[in-house]
Design an enzyme around this catalytic site. Structure first.
Site, PDB file in Angstrom:
ATOM      1  N   LYS A  22       1.345 -12.050   7.970  1.00 56.85           N
ATOM      2  CA  LYS A  22       0.120 -11.314   7.621  1.00 56.85           C
ATOM      3  C   LYS A  22      -0.591 -12.261   6.509  1.00 56.85           C
ATOM      4  O   LYS A  22       0.474 -12.507   5.298  1.00 56.85           O
ATOM      5  CB  LYS A  22       0.643 -10.212   7.101  1.00 56.85           C
ATOM      6  CG  LYS A  22      -0.376  -9.285   6.245  1.00 56.85           C
ATOM      7  CD  LYS A  22       0.049  -8.050   5.421  1.00 56.85           C
ATOM      8  CE  LYS A  22      -0.939  -7.364   4.817  1.00 56.85           C
ATOM      9  NZ  LYS A  22      -0.563  -6.056   4.164  1.00 56.85           N
ATOM     10  N   TYR A  75       5.133 -11.953   5.314  1.00 50.25           N
ATOM     11  CA  TYR A  75       4.083 -11.515   4.481  1.00 50.25           C
ATOM     12  C   TYR A  75       3.751 -12.477   3.475  1.00 50.25           C
ATOM     13  O   TYR A  75       4.523 -12.493   2.430  1.00 50.25           O
ATOM     14  CB  TYR A  75       4.359 -10.013   3.836  1.00 50.25           C
ATOM     15  CG  TYR A  75       3.143  -9.248   3.143  1.00 50.25           C
ATOM     16  CD1 TYR A  75       2.012  -9.636   3.149  1.00 50.25           C
ATOM     17  CD2 TYR A  75       3.581  -8.214   2.583  1.00 50.25           C
ATOM     18  CE1 TYR A  75       0.946  -8.921   2.195  1.00 50.25           C
ATOM     19  CE2 TYR A  75       2.877  -7.386   1.856  1.00 50.25           C
ATOM     20  CZ  TYR A  75       1.158  -8.032   1.625  1.00 50.25           C
ATOM     21  OH  TYR A  75       0.586  -7.130   1.056  1.00 50.25           O
ATOM     22  N   THR A  92       0.857  -1.208  -0.043  1.00 47.87           N
ATOM     23  CA  THR A  92       0.005  -0.155  -0.002  1.00 47.87           C
ATOM     24  C   THR A  92       0.975   1.379  -0.025  1.00 47.87           C
ATOM     25  O   THR A  92       0.581   2.538  -0.545  1.00 47.87           O
ATOM     26  CB  THR A  92      -1.092   0.114   1.010  1.00 47.87           C
ATOM     27  OG1 THR A  92      -1.488  -1.200   1.233  1.00 47.87           O
ATOM     28  CG2 THR A  92      -2.178   1.235   1.239  1.00 47.87           C
TER      29      THR A  92
END
Length: 290
Positions: free
Chosen positions: A160, A132, A45
């Site tokens: 995550k 991640y 992001t």
């Protein structure tokens, strides 16, 4: 340290494409004022793929300096183990509290290569590492069985999970060590992921509506499922709108429309299609965010 709401923060930029330092500081303050527990700079992001090495560290430094209450989980992964090590050590030296380290992408390592990659990173630093897992971007999924192996590595503190596979998330949450934290990496799946054992989320939507996302996650942590479900249902149109196009195009557009520091995207990411932007604007208005 990791349970609750973490925000995968955008990287605001000036018209000339430079990092907007004051804008980023303003965004960190906005997140803290609305109860976000952890700020995650330089993730997907945050447009980490188009930040130079120097800019990557600049963004982490700004967030570490600006954060007064929130912890900082710095994105520091790479498809090169040596580069990931360099970024990880630099982020630790800057003062990050933990790291978010993506599965090596493009080169598609074997399970053994993935394990050796994370073993090397965890052994080189003192702060915790969150793996991640996002197969849609990396081209490979870390299976539940492999993640359970990674969970045994000292220093690997959690994952995550953005695989979109609830069975996988449930298995990891059920069988990992008790101190291993499972975090949702998909806003739309945060509530069901928490229902099967996740302890929170690293969220995109909390950039623009942090208080509501924080409240939804806290209600789930307290076991108030009905209250959490009601908030989640309110947020579902926003989740959908923020993924009309590749993240972070919609969230950065939404932040700009809502009057927050955002600025332009960096190529190859570009402005939203006009019809999609109108759909996004309509949802933001319905959510009271304009």
């Amino acid at each position: 340290m990791f349970s609750g709401c973490s925000t995968a923060i955008i990287t605001p930029m000036k018209a000339d494409g430079a990092i907007d330092e004051e804008g980023l500081r303003e965004l960190v303050k906005f997140q803290e004022e609305n109860g976000v527990k952890t700020i995650v700079p330089c993730g997907s992001t945050g447009e980490s793929a188009t930040l130079s090495y120097e800019e990557h560290l600049q963004v982490i430094k700004i967030v570490v300096d600006a954060a007064q209450k929130a912890k900082v989980m710095a994105g520091a992964g790479s498809n090169s183990t040596s580069e990931a090590l360099e970024l990880s050590k630099a982020a630790e030296d800057i003062g990050a509290d933990s790291l978010l380290s993506i599965t090596p992408y493009y080169n598609k390592p074997t399970a053994k290569g993935v394990r050796l990659h994370f073993e090397k990173i965890a052994a080189a630093i003192e702060i915790p590492v969150i793996v991640y897992n996002i197969p849609s971007r990396t081209g490979m999924n870390i299976s539940a069985d492999l993640m359970l192996e990674l969970a045994k590595i000292p220093g690997i503190a959690g994952v995550k999970e953005a695989s979109g596979n609830l069975n996988q998330i449930a298995k990891i949450a059920a069988l990992a060590p008790k101190d291993f934290c499972v975090l949702s990496g998909d806003d739309a799946l945060t509530l069901p992921a928490m229902a099967v054992g996740a302890q929170g989320a690293i969220s995109v939507s909390s950039n623009i509506t942090p208080a509501k996302v924080v409240r939804m996650i806290e209600e789930m942590l307290k076991g108030n499922v009905q209250q959490a479900r009601e908030i989640n249902q309110e947020l579902m149109p926003l989740y959908e709108a923020l993924f009309l196009e590749t993240n972070p195009i919609p969230i950065k557009t939404a932040m700009r429309l809502a009057g927050h520091p955002a600025g332009p995207l960096r190529l190859p990411l570009c402005d939203m299609d006009e019809k999609n932007e109108e759909r996004l604007k309509s949802v933001l208005a319905q959510q009271g965010l304009l």
